[in-house]
Enzyme design. Structure first.
Site, PDB file in Angstrom:
ATOM      1  CG  ASP A  32      -0.891 -31.998   3.038  1.00  0.00           C
ATOM      2  OD1 ASP A  32      -0.047 -31.400   3.723  1.00  0.00           O
ATOM      3  OD2 ASP A  32      -2.015 -32.329   3.466  1.00  0.00           O
ATOM      4  N   GLY A 139       3.609 -37.111   5.194  1.00  0.00           N
ATOM      5  CA  GLY A 139       3.573 -37.995   4.041  1.00  0.00           C
ATOM      6  C   GLY A 139       2.348 -38.861   3.910  1.00  0.00           C
ATOM      7  N   GLY A 141      -2.044 -39.234   5.310  1.00  0.00           N
ATOM      8  CA  GLY A 141      -3.152 -38.754   6.116  1.00  0.00           C
ATOM      9  C   GLY A 141      -3.666 -39.831   7.060  1.00  0.00           C
ATOM     10  CG  ASP A 172      -0.784 -31.050   9.010  1.00  0.00           C
ATOM     11  OD1 ASP A 172      -1.738 -31.824   9.205  1.00  0.00           O
ATOM     12  OD2 ASP A 172      -0.191 -30.957   7.918  1.00  0.00           O
ATOM     13  N   GLY A 192      -7.523 -32.956   8.310  1.00  0.00           N
ATOM     14  CA  GLY A 192      -7.762 -33.532   6.992  1.00  0.00           C
ATOM     15  C   GLY A 192      -8.853 -34.570   6.988  1.00  0.00           C
ATOM     16  CB  SER A 193      -8.768 -38.248   7.443  1.00  0.00           C
ATOM     17  OG  SER A 193      -8.128 -38.272   8.700  1.00  0.00           O
TER      18      SER A 193
END
Length: 209
Positions: A32, A139, A141, A172, A192-193
């Site tokens: 990102d 912008g 996570g 996403d 992601g997280s």
């Protein structure tokens, strides 16, 4: 379904997160890139990208949340780039940027924000390789999935079948083991997280598949 894991939010230093992902079977690392203009936050300038991914061995799925993608496309200098994704909402010549990405030997993708209708990208569908549907506002996570965005997966999948387009569908935002059952029909799932804030990356990646 392939996995692409974002390093945007991690509880360990970014380079350690990358090293951990290189030990898993994830298909891609999702990169990102934010310029503080297209989105409020900043993440990964050119020098950082060229440094921290120098010894990476996973394919890279690069997501440009920036107002001037050409600068990044022309100056990223690393191996293992699979694709570069730009946003449909930028005020640039999208076709020229797609051609630029292809000229570098990469697959080209378009991302659409939660509020963007899929008809905004109809004219590009024959020339792109990936569509990234954003399930959250780009912008940051760790956001919660906006469930109304899921309908775009069905619409784009149906359109692909009807007209025989070749693009892959990626998603996403807010992806975890609870939301994963809502996301059938994808080719690539970005998380992601859920992975990088955990203590067992491989376990979480396997659960997404």
């Amino acid at each position: 379904m392939k996995t692409s894991i974002s390093i945007l939010k991690s509880k360990i230093p970014r380079i350690d997160c990358i090293n951990n992902l290189n030990k898993t079977d994830t298909d891609y690392i999702h990169v990102d890139v934010m310029d503080g203009i297209f989105v409020p936050n900043k993440s990964l300038d050119i020098d950082e990208i060229n440094t921290i991914f120098k010894d990476n061995n996973k394919l890279l799925d690069i997501h440009l949340m920036v107002s001037d993608p050409a600068y990044y496309i022309n100056n990223i200098n690393i191996n293992n780039i699979n694709d570069i994704i730009i946003h449909a909402e930028i005020d640039k010549d999208i076709n020229s940027l797609i051609d630029l990405i292809h000229s570098k030997g990469y697959k080209a993708g378009i991302a659409i924000n939660p509020e963007t209708n899929i008809n905004k990208i109809y004219k590009y569908l024959g020339n792109i390789d990936i569509i990234l549907v954003m399930g959250v506002h780009p912008g940051a996570g760790g956001q919660k999935l906006i469930t109304s965005t899921i309908d775009k997966i069905k619409g784009l999948s149906k359109l692909r079948s009807m007209i025989n387009y070749k693009y892959l569908l990626s998603f996403d935002g807010g992806v975890n083991d609870s939301t994963r059952p809502l996301l059938d029909g994808l080719d690539i799932i970005v998380s992601g997280s859920y992975v990088c804030m955990s203590d067992n990356y491989q376990e979480k990646i396997t659960s997404l598949r």
